[in-house]
Design a protein around this motif. Structure first.
Motif, PDB file in Angstrom:
ATOM      1  N   UNK A 467       0.847  -1.202   0.000  1.00  0.00           N
ATOM      2  CA  UNK A 467       0.000   0.000   0.000  1.00  0.00           C
ATOM      3  C   UNK A 467       0.877   1.246   0.000  1.00  0.00           C
ATOM      4  N   UNK A 468       0.361   2.352  -0.402  1.00  0.00           N
ATOM      5  CA  UNK A 468       1.144   3.587  -0.409  1.00  0.00           C
ATOM      6  C   UNK A 468       1.647   3.924   0.991  1.00  0.00           C
ATOM      7  N   UNK A 469       2.786   4.581   1.044  1.00  0.00           N
ATOM      8  CA  UNK A 469       3.341   4.990   2.332  1.00  0.00           C
ATOM      9  C   UNK A 469       4.846   4.743   2.396  1.00  0.00           C
ATOM     10  N   UNK A 470       5.424   5.111   3.544  1.00  0.00           N
ATOM     11  CA  UNK A 470       6.886   4.942   3.723  1.00  0.00           C
ATOM     12  C   UNK A 470       7.185   3.534   4.249  1.00  0.00           C
ATOM     13  N   UNK A 471       8.243   2.933   3.649  1.00  0.00           N
ATOM     14  CA  UNK A 471       8.715   1.614   4.063  1.00  0.00           C
ATOM     15  C   UNK A 471      10.220   1.667   4.331  1.00  0.00           C
ATOM     16  N   UNK A 472      10.644   0.740   5.181  1.00  0.00           N
ATOM     17  CA  UNK A 472      12.072   0.622   5.478  1.00  0.00           C
ATOM     18  C   UNK A 472      12.553  -0.762   5.071  1.00  0.00           C
ATOM     19  N   UNK A 473      13.658  -0.782   4.354  1.00  0.00           N
ATOM     20  CA  UNK A 473      14.278  -2.030   3.909  1.00  0.00           C
ATOM     21  C   UNK A 473      15.560  -2.249   4.750  1.00  0.00           C
ATOM     22  N   UNK A 474      15.602  -3.332   5.509  1.00  0.00           N
ATOM     23  CA  UNK A 474      16.814  -3.680   6.255  1.00  0.00           C
ATOM     24  C   UNK A 474      17.463  -4.866   5.546  1.00  0.00           C
ATOM     25  N   UNK A 475      18.698  -4.634   5.092  1.00  0.00           N
ATOM     26  CA  UNK A 475      19.336  -5.585   4.188  1.00  0.00           C
ATOM     27  C   UNK A 475      20.634  -6.097   4.815  1.00  0.00           C
ATOM     28  N   UNK A 476      20.799  -7.405   4.797  1.00  0.00           N
ATOM     29  CA  UNK A 476      22.029  -8.055   5.233  1.00  0.00           C
ATOM     30  C   UNK A 476      22.484  -9.051   4.194  1.00  0.00           C
ATOM     31  N   UNK A 477      23.682  -9.591   4.385  1.00  0.00           N
ATOM     32  CA  UNK A 477      24.215 -10.568   3.432  1.00  0.00           C
ATOM     33  C   UNK A 477      24.775 -11.766   4.192  1.00  0.00           C
ATOM     34  N   UNK A 478      24.701 -12.922   3.562  1.00  0.00           N
ATOM     35  CA  UNK A 478      25.385 -14.130   4.011  1.00  0.00           C
ATOM     36  C   UNK A 478      26.518 -14.416   3.027  1.00  0.00           C
ATOM     37  N   UNK A 479      27.754 -14.357   3.544  1.00  0.00           N
ATOM     38  CA  UNK A 479      28.908 -14.629   2.703  1.00  0.00           C
ATOM     39  C   UNK A 479      30.008 -15.201   3.587  1.00  0.00           C
ATOM     40  N   UNK A 480      30.466 -16.414   3.271  1.00  0.00           N
ATOM     41  CA  UNK A 480      31.427 -17.096   4.138  1.00  0.00           C
ATOM     42  C   UNK A 480      32.747 -16.349   4.270  1.00  0.00           C
ATOM     43  N   UNK A 481      33.094 -15.513   3.308  1.00  0.00           N
ATOM     44  CA  UNK A 481      34.400 -14.863   3.353  1.00  0.00           C
ATOM     45  C   UNK A 481      34.446 -13.709   4.351  1.00  0.00           C
ATOM     46  N   UNK A 482      33.290 -13.113   4.675  1.00  0.00           N
ATOM     47  CA  UNK A 482      33.320 -11.977   5.592  1.00  0.00           C
ATOM     48  C   UNK A 482      32.613 -12.270   6.913  1.00  0.00           C
ATOM     49  N   UNK A 483      31.675 -13.203   6.913  1.00  0.00           N
ATOM     50  CA  UNK A 483      30.941 -13.542   8.134  1.00  0.00           C
ATOM     51  C   UNK A 483      30.525 -12.284   8.895  1.00  0.00           C
TER      52      UNK A 483
END
Length: 511
Positions: A467-483
């Protein structure tokens, strides 16, 4: 500023002796509470070669029961009316063949004791003794015992050699509770760990246990913490740390001993608490060092100086974040310093030491250490090679910060998509595959109103109908080289009509 402490040459009456006797500075005797000095001790050469594990020579002053005192490696005995040399030897269970050593040790004329009320000294090496095992309580990395890999939790006997490799360390606990840390790239022999028995002359002849230990430092450095003991049934003697040119020993203190190396050609001692004696065994001289003082031992020069240790440097506040590949720990220089040492451990007590390096600048490269909170000690080194007072802090060592590059929302065939052009570190180095991107969507910044969660192994993820409005995207990664468990947060205003949205809405991170 250099402060010179009183220095004396150590000597003893040198009367003709049998060819089987030689003299060495090995012992430490009390001058006053907490202060110890050196004594020349005769040692029978035949006895020395007869056993591979000769008895220990624990030395120094300790709090003893019933007024007993210690001189060097000896127990004080007050001569009683009617005493003879043979009676004293029998009282202390000294073998008849070894009784003449009391004559040499006390410089007695015609084998006669001094008058009643005066004292003689009975060397601990002549007393009955029992070997005590040593505990290995901490190990980090490459630690060996007699050349074999070893881990903490074992006990071992005197006469063993313990070595710590690069980025490795060990802590041993001696019978009296003393802890000795073997620092990275160091080698030490546990020469003696013994429990000697002698009667307490003022308490009905009850037997007192005299605990003593000796280490020989062959390479690198050790740090010793020797506690005061309240249990008078086992009287702790100070541990001794012997190097090629010196013997350092004391009880109830904290000190460091370092062997000569390619940077400093002399053995060194530094006192952090209490008092120690530093003995030049080549020149039969000694010096007393107080808290905050150190000394170097030149085997060619008898006189030593008590030198004030440099103050601790100013270091960053605890919790500073460092990221590889720029994990460089920097701190303020100290006037008078020619070098600096940084020590890193996993624990605040610095039992699990995994890094100890010296550099010419107030700087340390920590990139090879593992992620996590690490404890730091930094100290300045003066022109004599003495290492100064410690500054202590912590760092939070982390993997390279990753970035979702060119994050944007775009309408594709009537559906909103979250897209990015690459996942890379702050220095634009791409993360190696495989990498999974995790996206959490919520209506508020603290993510207490979640909407959905999504994952992607590519460069985009399809968003649900929102629906219309403000949203927040929280993004992470899984990568064995950086953990790396860090996350990035973006905000996006969803329009009521996707057709009215620009072709590509570039997202900005939210702090």
């Amino acid at each position: 500023m250099i402060a010179t402490s009183g220095k004396r040459n150590i000597s003893s009456p040198m009367r003709p002796l049998a060819a089987s006797v030689f003299w060495r500075v090995r012992a430490i005797c009390p001058l006053a509470a907490g202060v110890v000095c050196a004594c020349v001790t005769p040692v029978l050469a035949q006895q020395q070669t007869a056993t591979s594990n000769p008895p220990a020579t624990p030395t120094g002053q300790a709090a003893l029961p019933s007024g007993s005192r210690v001189k060097g490696s000896s127990v004080v005995y007050t001569v009683q009316p009617g005493d003879t040399l043979d009676k004293v030897c029998r009282k202390f269970s000294v073998a008849a063949a070894q009784c003449p050593q009391l004559v040499f040790y006390n410089a007695l004329e015609n084998k006669r004791l001094p008058p009643a009320g005066q004292v003689v000294y009975v060397p601990l090496t002549l007393l009955p003794s029992q070997a005590r095992q040593i505990r290995l309580i901490q190990t980090v990395g490459d630690v060996t015992l007699n050349g074999q890999p070893v881990k903490a939790g074992i006990r071992f006997d005197e006469g063993a050699r313990i070595a710590a490799g690069a980025d490795s360390s060990a802590v041993v606990e001696l019978e009296d509770g003393s802890h000795v840390k073997v620092l990275p790239q160091s080698v030490a022999d546990i020469v003696h760990s013994r429990d000697y028995k002698a009667p307490d002359q003022t308490a009905g002849g009850r037997i007192i246990n005299w605990i003593g230990s000796k280490l020989r430092l062959l390479q690198g450095a050790v740090e010793a913490t020797v506690p005061h003991k309240q249990d008078t049934s086992h009287v702790g003697k100070p541990i001794e740390v012997e190097t090629t040119t010196s013997v350092v020993g004391v009880r109830g203190t904290e000190f460091r001993v370092a062997a000569a190396d390619q940077y400093v050609p002399y053995d060194r001692a530094e006192v952090l608490a209490g008092n120690v004696s530093n003995i030049n065994t080549w020149k039969n001289s000694e010096i007393h060092l107080d808290k905050g003082q150190g000394a170097v031992v030149d085997p060619n020069v008898a006189e030593m100086q008590a030198i004030a240790l440099l103050p601790a440097p100013q270091v960053p506040a605890p919790g500073m974040v460092l990221r590889r590949p720029q994990a460089f720990y920097k701190f303020s220089p100290v006037p008078g310093a020619v070098a600096y040492r940084v020590i890193v451990a996993d624990d605040a007590e610095f039992n699990n030491i995994r890094f100890s390096e010296k550099s010419t600048a107030p700087f340390a490269d920590l990139n090879r250490l593992p992620n996590g909170v690490l404890h730091i000690r930094a100290r300045a080194v003066d022109a004599h090679g003495l290492e100064g007072q410690d500054a202590q802090s912590t760092v939070d060592l982390r993997a390279p910060a990753w970035l979702l590059r060119n994050a944007s929302v775009q309408e594709i065939q009537g559906r909103p998509y979250l897209l990015w052009t690459a996942i890379a570190t702050e220095d634009f180095a791409p993360l190696p595959d495989p990498t999974t991107v995790k996206v959490e969507i919520a209506r508020n910044r603290n993510f207490t109103q979640p909407v959905t969660s999504l994952t992607s192994t590519g460069l985009r993820v399809k968003l649900p109908h929102l629906p219309p409005g403000r949203y927040y995207f929280r993004i992470g990664v899984d990568n064995d080289s950086i953990r790396n468990n860090e996350q990035q947060v973006f905000a996006f205003d969803m329009p009521s009509n996707l057709a009215e949205m620009p072709y590509n809405v570039l997202l900005q991170p939210v702090n």
